[in-house]
Design a protein around this motif. Structure first.
Motif, PDB file in Angstrom:
ATOM      1  N   PRO A   1      36.317  -6.493  76.437  1.00 27.63           N
ATOM      2  CA  PRO A   1      35.118  -5.715  74.689  1.00 27.63           C
ATOM      3  C   PRO A   1      33.884  -5.190  75.134  1.00 27.63           C
ATOM      4  O   PRO A   1      34.024  -6.200  75.733  1.00 27.63           O
ATOM      5  N   PHE A   2      34.136  -4.242  75.144  1.00 27.46           N
ATOM      6  CA  PHE A   2      32.113  -3.694  75.090  1.00 27.46           C
ATOM      7  C   PHE A   2      31.681  -4.575  73.402  1.00 27.46           C
ATOM      8  O   PHE A   2      32.626  -4.566  72.096  1.00 27.46           O
ATOM      9  N   VAL A   3      30.284  -5.583  73.295  1.00 29.22           N
ATOM     10  CA  VAL A   3      29.518  -5.590  72.690  1.00 29.22           C
ATOM     11  C   VAL A   3      28.196  -5.214  72.445  1.00 29.22           C
ATOM     12  O   VAL A   3      27.656  -4.986  73.533  1.00 29.22           O
ATOM     13  N   SER A   4      27.818  -5.547  71.831  1.00 32.23           N
ATOM     14  CA  SER A   4      26.391  -5.588  71.511  1.00 32.23           C
ATOM     15  C   SER A   4      25.325  -6.258  71.032  1.00 32.23           C
ATOM     16  O   SER A   4      24.341  -6.768  71.577  1.00 32.23           O
ATOM     17  N   THR A   5      25.724  -7.374  71.479  1.00 30.23           N
ATOM     18  CA  THR A   5      25.073  -8.534  71.341  1.00 30.23           C
ATOM     19  C   THR A   5      25.355 -10.719  71.469  1.00 30.23           C
ATOM     20  O   THR A   5      27.099  -9.705  71.798  1.00 30.23           O
ATOM     21  N   VAL A   6      24.914 -10.541  72.078  1.00 27.12           N
ATOM     22  CA  VAL A   6      25.340 -11.880  72.887  1.00 27.12           C
ATOM     23  C   VAL A   6      25.986 -13.097  71.751  1.00 27.12           C
ATOM     24  O   VAL A   6      27.672 -13.267  72.417  1.00 27.12           O
ATOM     25  N   SER A   7      25.940 -12.695  70.420  1.00 28.25           N
ATOM     26  CA  SER A   7      27.534 -13.350  69.407  1.00 28.25           C
ATOM     27  C   SER A   7      28.493 -12.891  69.435  1.00 28.25           C
ATOM     28  O   SER A   7      29.247 -13.731  69.023  1.00 28.25           O
ATOM     29  N   GLU A   8      29.232 -11.229  69.839  1.00 30.91           N
ATOM     30  CA  GLU A   8      30.124 -10.915  69.713  1.00 30.91           C
ATOM     31  C   GLU A   8      30.859 -11.874  70.756  1.00 30.91           C
ATOM     32  O   GLU A   8      31.943 -12.275  70.735  1.00 30.91           O
ATOM     33  N   GLY A   9      29.897 -11.580  72.658  1.00 31.27           N
ATOM     34  CA  GLY A   9      30.801 -12.137  73.363  1.00 31.27           C
ATOM     35  C   GLY A   9      30.866 -13.317  73.324  1.00 31.27           C
ATOM     36  O   GLY A   9      31.641 -13.993  73.774  1.00 31.27           O
ATOM     37  N   THR A  37      32.174  -8.819  80.018  1.00 25.82           N
ATOM     38  CA  THR A  37      32.740  -7.851  78.697  1.00 25.82           C
ATOM     39  C   THR A  37      31.951  -6.090  79.314  1.00 25.82           C
ATOM     40  O   THR A  37      31.949  -5.631  80.532  1.00 25.82           O
ATOM     41  N   MET A  38      32.495  -5.400  78.628  1.00 29.71           N
ATOM     42  CA  MET A  38      32.292  -4.091  78.422  1.00 29.71           C
ATOM     43  C   MET A  38      30.673  -3.386  78.887  1.00 29.71           C
ATOM     44  O   MET A  38      30.472  -4.028  77.452  1.00 29.71           O
ATOM     45  N   ILE A  39      30.052  -2.917  78.644  1.00 30.61           N
ATOM     46  CA  ILE A  39      28.827  -2.296  78.846  1.00 30.61           C
ATOM     47  C   ILE A  39      28.462  -1.179  78.780  1.00 30.61           C
ATOM     48  O   ILE A  39      28.909  -0.463  79.385  1.00 30.61           O
ATOM     49  N   GLU A  40      28.381  -0.800  76.853  1.00 33.45           N
ATOM     50  CA  GLU A  40      28.729   0.542  76.752  1.00 33.45           C
ATOM     51  C   GLU A  40      28.313   1.590  76.203  1.00 33.45           C
ATOM     52  O   GLU A  40      28.402   2.486  75.833  1.00 33.45           O
ATOM     53  N   LEU A  41      26.836   0.398  75.008  1.00 31.85           N
ATOM     54  CA  LEU A  41      26.382   0.877  74.464  1.00 31.85           C
ATOM     55  C   LEU A  41      24.059   0.567  74.796  1.00 31.85           C
ATOM     56  O   LEU A  41      24.381  -0.452  75.401  1.00 31.85           O
ATOM     57  N   PRO A  42      23.885   1.140  74.417  1.00 33.26           N
ATOM     58  CA  PRO A  42      22.969   1.801  74.641  1.00 33.26           C
ATOM     59  C   PRO A  42      22.071  -0.070  74.473  1.00 33.26           C
ATOM     60  O   PRO A  42      21.260  -0.842  75.172  1.00 33.26           O
ATOM     61  N   CYS A  45      22.698  -2.953  76.695  1.00 35.33           N
ATOM     62  CA  CYS A  45      21.946  -3.088  78.371  1.00 35.33           C
ATOM     63  C   CYS A  45      20.280  -3.525  77.624  1.00 35.33           C
ATOM     64  O   CYS A  45      19.784  -4.058  78.606  1.00 35.33           O
ATOM     65  N   LEU A  46      19.764  -3.118  76.961  1.00 35.24           N
ATOM     66  CA  LEU A  46      18.265  -3.581  77.067  1.00 35.24           C
ATOM     67  C   LEU A  46      18.030  -5.683  76.390  1.00 35.24           C
ATOM     68  O   LEU A  46      17.961  -6.613  76.570  1.00 35.24           O
ATOM     69  N   ARG A  47      19.783  -5.612  75.980  1.00 37.80           N
ATOM     70  CA  ARG A  47      19.829  -7.155  75.835  1.00 37.80           C
ATOM     71  C   ARG A  47      20.976  -7.376  76.236  1.00 37.80           C
ATOM     72  O   ARG A  47      21.679  -8.791  76.427  1.00 37.80           O
ATOM     73  N   ALA A  48      20.985  -6.753  77.961  1.00 38.88           N
ATOM     74  CA  ALA A  48      21.771  -7.970  78.976  1.00 38.88           C
ATOM     75  C   ALA A  48      21.894  -8.508  78.983  1.00 38.88           C
ATOM     76  O   ALA A  48      22.142  -9.755  79.576  1.00 38.88           O
ATOM     77  N   GLY A  49      20.284  -9.464  79.487  1.00 44.99           N
ATOM     78  CA  GLY A  49      20.227 -11.209  79.456  1.00 44.99           C
ATOM     79  C   GLY A  49      20.440 -12.196  78.683  1.00 44.99           C
ATOM     80  O   GLY A  49      21.288 -13.103  79.115  1.00 44.99           O
ATOM     81  N   ASP A  50      20.537 -11.503  77.638  1.00 45.34           N
ATOM     82  CA  ASP A  50      21.491 -12.051  76.303  1.00 45.34           C
ATOM     83  C   ASP A  50      22.678 -12.457  76.395  1.00 45.34           C
ATOM     84  O   ASP A  50      23.324 -13.673  76.534  1.00 45.34           O
ATOM     85  N   ILE A  51      23.074 -11.650  76.662  1.00 48.58           N
ATOM     86  CA  ILE A  51      25.228 -11.323  76.679  1.00 48.58           C
ATOM     87  C   ILE A  51      25.570 -12.154  78.329  1.00 48.58           C
ATOM     88  O   ILE A  51      26.055 -12.306  78.188  1.00 48.58           O
ATOM     89  N   ALA A  52      24.627 -11.698  79.098  1.00 48.82           N
ATOM     90  CA  ALA A  52      24.723 -12.238  80.695  1.00 48.82           C
ATOM     91  C   ALA A  52      24.931 -14.288  80.717  1.00 48.82           C
ATOM     92  O   ALA A  52      26.006 -14.508  81.156  1.00 48.82           O
ATOM     93  N   GLN A  53      24.536 -14.191  79.403  1.00 41.77           N
ATOM     94  CA  GLN A  53      25.135 -16.176  79.384  1.00 41.77           C
ATOM     95  C   GLN A  53      26.035 -16.063  79.135  1.00 41.77           C
ATOM     96  O   GLN A  53      26.750 -17.489  79.142  1.00 41.77           O
ATOM     97  N   ALA A  54      26.607 -15.249  78.309  1.00 38.91           N
ATOM     98  CA  ALA A  54      27.721 -15.893  77.956  1.00 38.91           C
ATOM     99  C   ALA A  54      29.517 -15.172  78.723  1.00 38.91           C
ATOM    100  O   ALA A  54      30.515 -14.979  78.313  1.00 38.91           O
ATOM    101  N   VAL A  55      28.639 -14.105  79.720  1.00 42.41           N
ATOM    102  CA  VAL A  55      30.186 -13.658  80.032  1.00 42.41           C
ATOM    103  C   VAL A  55      29.859 -13.941  82.069  1.00 42.41           C
ATOM    104  O   VAL A  55      28.828 -14.402  82.634  1.00 42.41           O
TER     105      VAL A  55
END
Length: 165
Positions: A1-9, A37-42, A45-55
């Motif tokens: 899925p693509f996400v914009s927040t770590v909570s979604e991931g 996750t797909m990274i498809e939203l700006p 990209c900016l919150r990638a450090g948070d999102i990376a903890q869940a994927v």
């Protein structure tokens, strides 16, 4: 899925992992399983450090990331992009060759932040840019593990990446 927040991931990962556990797969199959996750939203990209903890991996969808960064639909762009290029407003079609100064910078930021938070994070690029020689040369300079493109672009991608080594 693509996400914009770590909570979604995290929310999606919990459900996927529960399904994997319920499938009663052999241990060998479970050990090969990874979640990304797909990274498809700006914002992603900016919150990638948070999102990376869940994927376990990021796959940059460059077509959609270009659309969301520019605010231009790829389907609508042919109606005016050629005129923009003729007038010198755009140097190139950003849906053919990656915009390294905008979209590329977002990708570089996301990779840096993602790897800082999760050093084992795998990085992939998918979309038409993954088969464009100029874009591939840019990606070769980043910490990218794989590219995925249309089958007809695979020979060009292989040749370009082989020349870069």
């Amino acid at each position: 899925p693509f996400v914009s927040t770590v909570s979604e991931g995290t929310w999606i990962r919990e459900r996927v992992m529960a399904a994997v556990a319920a499938a009663d797969l052999p241990a060998e199959a479970r050990s090969r399983f990874s979640f990304g996750t797909m990274i498809e939203l700006p914002r992603a990209c900016l919150r990638a450090g948070d999102i990376a903890q869940a994927v376990d991996f990021f796959s940059f969808g460059t077509n959609d990331l270009t659309q969301t960064t520019y605010g231009i639909s790829r389907d609508d762009a042919p109606a005016f992009l050629a005129a923009y290029q003729r007038k010198g407003l755009y140097e190139f079609d950003p849906f053919v060759t990656l915009d390294q100064k905008g979209v590329g910078e977002l990708i570089a930021i996301a990779i840096e932040r993602g790897k800082a938070a999760n050093p084992s994070l795998k990085i992939g690029i998918c979309g038409e840019h993954a088969g464009d020689p100029s874009s591939l040369k840019f990606f070769a300079g980043l910490d990218v593990d794989y590219v995925s493109c249309s089958p007809y672009r695979v020979p060009v991608a292989r040749l370009t990446l082989a020349q870069g080594k």
